[in-house]
Design a protein around this motif. Structure first.
Motif, PDB file in Angstrom:
ATOM      1  N   VAL A  49       0.836  -1.201   0.000  1.00  0.00           N
ATOM      2  CA  VAL A  49       0.000   0.000   0.000  1.00  0.00           C
ATOM      3  C   VAL A  49       0.865   1.242   0.000  1.00  0.00           C
ATOM      4  N   MET A  50       0.447   2.229  -0.790  1.00  0.00           N
ATOM      5  CA  MET A  50       1.088   3.530  -0.811  1.00  0.00           C
ATOM      6  C   MET A  50       0.011   4.583  -0.530  1.00  0.00           C
ATOM      7  N   ILE A  51       0.277   5.468   0.419  1.00  0.00           N
ATOM      8  CA  ILE A  51      -0.654   6.557   0.711  1.00  0.00           C
ATOM      9  C   ILE A  51      -0.443   7.653  -0.326  1.00  0.00           C
ATOM     10  N   LEU A  52      -1.516   7.986  -1.045  1.00  0.00           N
ATOM     11  CA  LEU A  52      -1.443   9.015  -2.081  1.00  0.00           C
ATOM     12  C   LEU A  52      -1.813  10.389  -1.539  1.00  0.00           C
ATOM     13  N   SER A  53      -2.822  10.424  -0.671  1.00  0.00           N
ATOM     14  CA  SER A  53      -3.227  11.685  -0.037  1.00  0.00           C
ATOM     15  C   SER A  53      -4.072  11.356   1.185  1.00  0.00           C
ATOM     16  N   SER A  54      -4.213  12.342   2.055  1.00  0.00           N
ATOM     17  CA  SER A  54      -5.052  12.140   3.237  1.00  0.00           C
ATOM     18  C   SER A  54      -5.528  13.490   3.742  1.00  0.00           C
ATOM     19  N   HIS A  55      -6.703  13.477   4.339  1.00  0.00           N
ATOM     20  CA  HIS A  55      -7.222  14.668   5.008  1.00  0.00           C
ATOM     21  C   HIS A  55      -8.273  14.245   6.018  1.00  0.00           C
TER      22      HIS A  55
END
Length: 115
Positions: A49-55
């Motif tokens: 898994v790779m985190i692309l964006s978060s908010h």
């Protein structure tokens, strides 16, 4: 399971805690079958898994992730080479993970349908 992820939100530990939580899920909990192009049989050990964006919102943390995995393609051992009997095909999927801030429950949807 995602309690630790919530605790780590906003810190340098968050990405690692999130990835560990994903790894602890059962394969059926990730909606990867819709992303399969070949067999819909997924090699569970290949998931990365790779985190692309978060908010964050008041109610949840939303994380857009890229999931790399391998589909298992059944072949034949016509050449008497057993290594040819199973072939792995690389696949990729983008998902939106929504973690409820009150109970740490996670829900996954396709990132393309969530746009």
């Amino acid at each position: 399971m995602f309690d630790r992820v919530l605790e780590c939100w906003g810190s340098d530990e968050f990405p690692q805690a999130f990835k560990q939580a994903i790894k602890s899920l059962e394969l059926e909990e990730l909606p990867l079958a819709n992303c399969c192009n070949h067999s819909a049989v997924i090699d569970e050990d290949s998931i990365d898994v790779m985190i692309l964006s978060s908010h964050e919102t008041d109610d949840q943390i939303q994380i857009k992730i890229g999931v790399f995995f391998c589909e298992i393609l059944s072949g034949c051992a016509c050449s008497d080479d057993p290594s040819q009997a199973e072939i792995l095909e690389n696949s990729y999927c983008e998902l939106l993970a929504e973690i409820d801030r009150t109970n740490a429950q996670v829900k996954f949807t396709s990132a393309s349908s969530a746009s």
